[in-house]
Design a protein around this motif. Structure first.
Motif, mmCIF file in Angstrom:
data_model
loop_
_atom_site.group_PDB
_atom_site.id
_atom_site.type_symbol
_atom_site.label_atom_id
_atom_site.label_comp_id
_atom_site.label_asym_id
_atom_site.label_seq_id
_atom_site.Cartn_x
_atom_site.Cartn_y
_atom_site.Cartn_z
ATOM 1 N N THR A 199 25.096 38.557 -3.728
ATOM 2 C CA THR A 199 23.681 38.743 -3.398
ATOM 3 C C THR A 199 23.288 40.196 -3.663
ATOM 4 O O THR A 199 24.147 41.088 -3.676
ATOM 5 N N PRO A 200 21.997 40.453 -3.874
ATOM 6 C CA PRO A 200 21.576 41.847 -4.126
ATOM 7 C C PRO A 200 21.964 42.799 -3.001
ATOM 8 O O PRO A 200 22.452 43.899 -3.254
ATOM 9 N N ALA A 201 21.755 42.374 -1.741
ATOM 10 C CA ALA A 201 22.085 43.251 -0.616
ATOM 11 C C ALA A 201 23.592 43.470 -0.531
ATOM 12 O O ALA A 201 24.069 44.585 -0.275
ATOM 13 N N GLY A 202 24.363 42.395 -0.742
ATOM 14 C CA GLY A 202 25.815 42.518 -0.695
ATOM 15 C C GLY A 202 26.349 43.400 -1.805
ATOM 16 O O GLY A 202 27.273 44.200 -1.598
ATOM 17 N N ALA A 203 25.766 43.258 -3.005
ATOM 18 C CA ALA A 203 26.188 44.096 -4.130
ATOM 19 C C ALA A 203 25.879 45.564 -3.853
ATOM 20 O O ALA A 203 26.658 46.459 -4.201
ATOM 21 N N ARG A 204 24.736 45.798 -3.195
ATOM 22 C CA ARG A 204 24.374 47.174 -2.846
ATOM 23 C C ARG A 204 25.396 47.767 -1.875
ATOM 24 O O ARG A 204 25.811 48.920 -2.011
ATOM 25 N N MET A 205 25.803 46.974 -0.889
ATOM 26 C CA MET A 205 26.805 47.435 0.064
ATOM 27 C C MET A 205 28.149 47.683 -0.616
ATOM 28 O O MET A 205 28.862 48.637 -0.300
ATOM 29 N N ASP A 206 28.493 46.822 -1.563
ATOM 30 C CA ASP A 206 29.752 46.991 -2.287
ATOM 31 C C ASP A 206 29.733 48.287 -3.095
ATOM 32 O O ASP A 206 30.715 49.039 -3.113
ATOM 33 N N ASP A 207 28.607 48.560 -3.756
ATOM 34 C CA ASP A 207 28.469 49.817 -4.506
ATOM 35 C C ASP A 207 28.584 51.017 -3.572
ATOM 36 O O ASP A 207 29.198 52.037 -3.914
ATOM 37 N N LEU A 208 27.984 50.888 -2.390
ATOM 38 C CA LEU A 208 28.021 51.983 -1.421
ATOM 39 C C LEU A 208 29.452 52.254 -0.964
ATOM 40 O O LEU A 208 29.872 53.415 -0.847
ATOM 41 N N SER A 209 30.204 51.194 -0.715
ATOM 42 C CA SER A 209 31.592 51.378 -0.271
ATOM 43 C C SER A 209 32.427 52.030 -1.368
ATOM 44 O O SER A 209 33.261 52.901 -1.101
ATOM 45 N N ARG A 210 32.194 51.618 -2.618
ATOM 46 C CA ARG A 210 32.944 52.206 -3.734
ATOM 47 C C ARG A 210 32.592 53.683 -3.913
ATOM 48 O O ARG A 210 33.457 54.520 -4.197
ATOM 49 N N PHE A 211 31.314 53.995 -3.737
ATOM 50 C CA PHE A 211 30.877 55.389 -3.875
ATOM 51 C C PHE A 211 31.574 56.278 -2.852
ATOM 52 O O PHE A 211 32.139 57.321 -3.189
ATOM 53 N N HIS A 212 31.551 55.865 -1.582
ATOM 54 C CA HIS A 212 32.163 56.694 -0.544
ATOM 55 C C HIS A 212 33.688 56.711 -0.652
ATOM 56 O O HIS A 212 34.323 57.711 -0.291
ATOM 57 N N ALA A 213 34.266 55.638 -1.145
ATOM 58 C CA ALA A 213 35.713 55.641 -1.367
ATOM 59 C C ALA A 213 36.075 56.680 -2.428
ATOM 60 O O ALA A 213 37.074 57.399 -2.298
ATOM 61 N N ARG A 214 35.245 56.772 -3.466
ATOM 62 C CA ARG A 214 35.491 57.768 -4.515
ATOM 63 C C ARG A 214 35.304 59.182 -3.968
ATOM 64 O O ARG A 214 36.091 60.089 -4.283
ATOM 65 N N ILE A 215 34.276 59.367 -3.146
ATOM 66 C CA ILE A 215 34.069 60.679 -2.526
ATOM 67 C C ILE A 215 35.287 61.073 -1.705
ATOM 68 O O ILE A 215 35.746 62.225 -1.739
ATOM 69 N N ASN A 216 35.852 60.119 -0.977
ATOM 70 C CA ASN A 216 37.033 60.407 -0.171
ATOM 71 C C ASN A 216 38.216 60.816 -1.036
ATOM 72 O O ASN A 216 38.978 61.719 -0.691
ATOM 73 N N GLU A 217 38.386 60.132 -2.161
ATOM 74 C CA GLU A 217 39.484 60.487 -3.063
ATOM 75 C C GLU A 217 39.333 61.922 -3.553
ATOM 76 O O GLU A 217 40.299 62.689 -3.594
ATOM 77 N N ILE A 218 38.106 62.274 -3.916
ATOM 78 C CA ILE A 218 37.850 63.635 -4.405
ATOM 79 C C ILE A 218 38.116 64.654 -3.302
ATOM 80 O O ILE A 218 38.736 65.698 -3.526
#
Length: 306
Positions: A199-218
């Motif tokens: 769903t659009p909302a779920g995909a948005r949340m998934d993108d958000l989780s991936r973004f912050h996961a990448r920030i954490n790695e950095i």
């Protein structure tokens, strides 16, 4: 004059219309003034006999002649280092404005800047209130915010509390930022599961989780760079000592907090390339810096007498 101060004629009309039974709203409409202006005027200048126009004019004139009280000058703190106090105060203001631009409330930013430019990095609530010319309640609210962000800590000095910014503050803020990002990852992943990634909302949340996961790695990668200097300092201390030392012993010699020493040793352990041709061995809770003889050939070791 509408919008300006009430004139003697305005006050005479107010008195007349009040006697005629008009309400504040109607009087305000006739004078082109807000109702609140009329109500304040009447409340401020009424006695047993009602509103007193002449007395109101006299009191207002006296107040105008006295003028506004001069604002109290912000105290300039002597630093004992020969610095220009005005330059320090100007920098403190500039520093606070920069912090405000990052998103912190203005009062919080002013308090953080004030503590940061004090040489000890330690001030009581009373000292902060005096320097910032604010109420103790304002100080308390700002301190609570900064403490929640791990930007300062409290110390008890008898019956007083002191607020401290120390050399461990950047590490605490960094760790808090990592923890906060981990929470973003957790809640966003949970949202993606609940909403459905299709769903659009779920995909948005998934993108958000991936973004912050990448920030954490950095951030975790950058932490190595942040603590690399500490790691090299600990290595230098061990090499200079020429003997095994515990974390408390290293902390005492370096005048660091034990957690800082432990973090530096962990970086050396997890990233041995930082130490170059040296490794750190740990036995019985004590650490020793030893050369990496594996880098030498058998012939080289023999030539060196090993």
């Amino acid at each position: 004059m509408p919008g300006g101060r009430l004139t003697q004629e305005d006050r005479r009309l107010i008195a007349t219309w009040l006697k005629d039974g008009l309400g504040y709203a109607e009087i305000g409409r006739r004078l082109g003034r807000p109702t609140s202006t009329i109500s304040r005027e009447v409340a401020r200048n009424s006695g047993r006999s009602g509103y007193r126009a002449e007395e109101a004019t006299r009191v207002t004139g006296e107040r105008a002649r006295r003028g506004k009280p001069r604002p109290r000058a912000v105290p300039v703190v002597e630093n004992g280092y020969g610095r220009d106090p005005e330059a320090v105060r100007a920098f403190e203001t500039e520093f606070a404005e920069m912090i405000v631009a990052t998103g912190l409330p203005r009062m919080t930013a002013r308090l953080l800047a004030c503590l940061s430019v004090s040489d000890d990095g330690v001030l009581t609530a009373a000292e902060l209130a005096q320097r910032l010319q604010v109420s103790p309640a304002s100080v308390s609210n700002a301190v609570a915010y900064l403490e929640a962000q791990a930007m300062l800590r409290r110390e008890r000095d008898g019956r007083r509390e002191r607020y401290v910014i120390d050399e461990e503050m950047p590490q605490r803020v960094w760790d808090e930022s990592v923890r906060s990002n981990q929470e973003w990852v957790r809640i966003a992943r949970r949202g993606a599961e609940v909403l459905g990634t299709s769903t659009p909302a779920g995909a948005r949340m998934d993108d958000l989780s991936r973004f912050h996961a990448r920030i954490n790695e950095i951030m975790l990668d950058d932490r190595v760079a942040v603590f690399a200097g500490d790691a090299l300092t600990v290595l230098a201390a061990l090499l200079h000592a020429g003997r095994a030392l515990s974390v408390p012993a290293l902390a005492g010699a370096l005048e660091w907090a034990p957690d800082r020493v432990a973090a530096a040793l962990l970086v050396v352990e997890e990233h041995p390339h930082i130490a170059g041709p040296v490794r750190v061995d740990c036995r019985g809770g004590e650490y020793r810096a030893v050369p990496l003889v594996e880098r030498l050939t058998v012939g080289q070791l023999a030539a060196l007498g090993s």
